[in-house]
Motif scaffolding. Structure first.
Motif, PDB file in Angstrom:
ATOM      1  N   HIS A   5      52.377  45.370  44.189  1.00  0.00           N
ATOM      2  CA  HIS A   5      53.179  45.003  45.359  1.00  0.00           C
ATOM      3  C   HIS A   5      53.540  43.518  45.274  1.00  0.00           C
ATOM      4  O   HIS A   5      52.935  42.762  44.528  1.00  0.00           O
ATOM      5  N   ARG A  53      46.495  38.144  44.275  1.00  0.00           N
ATOM      6  CA  ARG A  53      47.006  38.159  45.650  1.00  0.00           C
ATOM      7  C   ARG A  53      47.795  36.874  45.865  1.00  0.00           C
ATOM      8  O   ARG A  53      47.421  35.815  45.349  1.00  0.00           O
ATOM      9  N   ARG A  60      49.971  54.559  34.969  1.00  0.00           N
ATOM     10  CA  ARG A  60      48.858  54.095  35.805  1.00  0.00           C
ATOM     11  C   ARG A  60      47.673  55.064  35.772  1.00  0.00           C
ATOM     12  O   ARG A  60      46.597  54.750  36.255  1.00  0.00           O
ATOM     13  N   ALA A  81      50.280  41.727  46.316  1.00  0.00           N
ATOM     14  CA  ALA A  81      48.994  42.283  45.843  1.00  0.00           C
ATOM     15  C   ALA A  81      49.249  43.081  44.581  1.00  0.00           C
ATOM     16  O   ALA A  81      49.871  44.142  44.629  1.00  0.00           O
ATOM     17  N   SER A  82      48.814  42.542  43.455  1.00  0.00           N
ATOM     18  CA  SER A  82      49.100  43.206  42.185  1.00  0.00           C
ATOM     19  C   SER A  82      47.890  43.173  41.268  1.00  0.00           C
ATOM     20  O   SER A  82      46.868  42.555  41.591  1.00  0.00           O
ATOM     21  N   GLY A  83      48.031  43.824  40.133  1.00  0.00           N
ATOM     22  CA  GLY A  83      46.932  43.853  39.180  1.00  0.00           C
ATOM     23  C   GLY A  83      47.438  44.075  37.778  1.00  0.00           C
ATOM     24  O   GLY A  83      48.618  44.329  37.569  1.00  0.00           O
ATOM     25  N   GLY A  84      46.534  43.984  36.831  1.00  0.00           N
ATOM     26  CA  GLY A  84      46.889  44.209  35.440  1.00  0.00           C
ATOM     27  C   GLY A  84      45.666  44.026  34.558  1.00  0.00           C
ATOM     28  O   GLY A  84      44.529  44.144  35.030  1.00  0.00           O
ATOM     29  N   GLY A 136      51.550  45.136  37.527  1.00  0.00           N
ATOM     30  CA  GLY A 136      52.510  45.153  38.623  1.00  0.00           C
ATOM     31  C   GLY A 136      51.796  45.506  39.905  1.00  0.00           C
ATOM     32  O   GLY A 136      50.596  45.276  40.018  1.00  0.00           O
ATOM     33  N   HIS A 153      54.458  51.697  45.909  1.00  0.00           N
ATOM     34  CA  HIS A 153      54.591  50.546  45.010  1.00  0.00           C
ATOM     35  C   HIS A 153      56.051  50.267  44.666  1.00  0.00           C
ATOM     36  O   HIS A 153      56.913  51.126  44.848  1.00  0.00           O
ATOM     37  N   SER A 210      43.064  40.992  39.136  1.00  0.00           N
ATOM     38  CA  SER A 210      43.540  41.213  40.507  1.00  0.00           C
ATOM     39  C   SER A 210      44.253  39.959  40.968  1.00  0.00           C
ATOM     40  O   SER A 210      43.736  38.855  40.782  1.00  0.00           O
TER      41      SER A 210
END
Ligand code: 5GP
Ligand code: MN
Length: 347
Positions: free
Chosen positions: A313, A293, A107, A316-319, A311, A128, A291
């Motif tokens: 939560h 949600r 990350r 609430a995640s992102g990539g 990845g 996380h 992003s």
């Protein structure tokens, strides 16, 4: 349960701290309020013990959060992408690295190989899913907590209670700011411990009105103009209950949007009853930042992991979505989203 775990971890941290003088804090790329708040708050506590601390951010802190820095703090912070030699020197000279608000070194992107190979002692404080605990001498990881800022606060509070270090007003404001942004101003992940923390910080004299003013009432006009365009013309809602919006580079430039200016856009479509998951794509160099949600019952982290190398939560995640690579060109982003949201939400 968590309190007992934290008490044990705090004792371990105290033993590590006793043998360290120079400390570096690190956090994830595109640092947000929580990454920055937990870094600054923890750095302040280390300084209260007479330690020398440098906070390293992989890339620049967005203008929207820079109010958190006091002038004297700025001089003790480094941006890896702009001050690589100084940051590498600080990492070489330190005796302890404290990693905040990320589960694994990847990350930190460009910093990851250096951090992984570093022989220094390493402590992780994170909230996380799936922490790479094996990469650390001490991993403090809790997922049932609002933020890394709250986790740092609750952990270090145990030691402060023993007379080991103290929280300055700078620390209290940083922790309050990070918790506020990660809970979206008490809308998500707000637990009894979160409100307890907020109450204690208010008792300590934190000016929350000032933090709210800085966080939510200081945006450039372009943020709202861009949001208006997205909601009016560019939000797709699928029959399966996905909502997605794609912001292209030309629009980022047109509205003169900085890094923090689109913060929170992804939350808005969740207001629609039938929307179970919201996805926001922002074009960057050779990829989109993604992003995600979701509402309870739909996993954002599995979706992020399955389609966007990411990845975070549960809700609430992102990539990232690369072009070419994941899709041939940025023009294909919407078609890709239509396909993967249908596939995922019909499962
Ligand atoms: P945001 O949408 O606010 O940028 O990120 C939401 C959550 O997803 C944060 O907890 C963040 O750490 C996580 N996240 C964002 N981008 C990535 C990514 O590229 N990889 C992983 N593993 N997590 C991410
Ligand atoms: Mn966080």
């Amino acid at each position: 349960m968590m309190k007992t775990r934290l008490t044990e971890k705090a004792a371990c941290l105290r033993r590590i701290m006793d043998n360290c003088h120079k400390i570096v804090t690190v956090t994830h790329t595109h640092p947000d309020g929580d990454a920055i708040g937990s870094s600054i708050g923890t750095a302040c506590w280390c300084e209260s013990l007479g330690k020398e601390v440098t906070c390293i951010f992989p890339d620049p802190v967005p203008d929207t959060i820079s109010f958190i820095f006091r002038p004297e703090r700025q001089a003790k912070c480094l941006t890896f992408s702009k001050q690589r030699a100084q940051a590498e020197k600080a990492l070489e000279e330190c005796d302890l690295i404290i990693a905040l608000d990320f589960s694994e070194f990847s990350r930190t992107e460009e910093m990851a190989p250096i951090l992984k190979a570093s022989p220094k002692r390493k402590v992780q404080i994170d909230h996380h899913l799936n922490p790479a605990a094996e990469d650390f001498d001490l991993s403090v990881s809790e997922i049932n907590i609002s933020s890394a800022s709250e986790l740092s606060y609750q952990l270090l509070k145990i030691l402060v209670g023993e007379g080991y270090g103290s929280f300055s007003m700078e620390a209290c404001e940083a922790f309050m700011t990070g918790m506020t942004t990660d809970t979206n101003n008490f809308a998500n992940s707000t637990l009894p411990s979160t409100l307890e923390m907020a109450s204690e910080l208010l008792e300590a004299g934190v000016n929350r009105d000032k933090i709210i003013d800085n966080l939510y009432w200081h945006y450039a006009e372009g943020r709202l103009r861009a949001l208006g365009l997205l909601l009016k013309d560019k939000m797709t809602i699928t029959p399966e209950g996905a909502a997605y919006m794609v912001l292209r580079d030309a629009e980022v430039k047109h509205f003169n949007l900085g890094d923090g200016d689109t913060e929170g856009f992804v939350n808005i479509p969740l207001a629609i009853e039938k929307v179970r998951m919201s996805i926001f794509l922002k074009e960057a160099d050779g990829h989109f930042r993604v992003s995600i949600r979701s509402k309870k019952g739909t996993s954002a982290s599995i979706f992020a992991n399955k389609y966007f190398h990411g990845g975070g939560h549960e809700n609430a995640s992102g990539g990232k979505l690369h072009f070419p690579g994941d899709i041939p060109s940025p023009d294909e982003a919407e078609a890709f989203l239509a396909k993967v949201t249908e596939e995922y939400l019909s499962e």
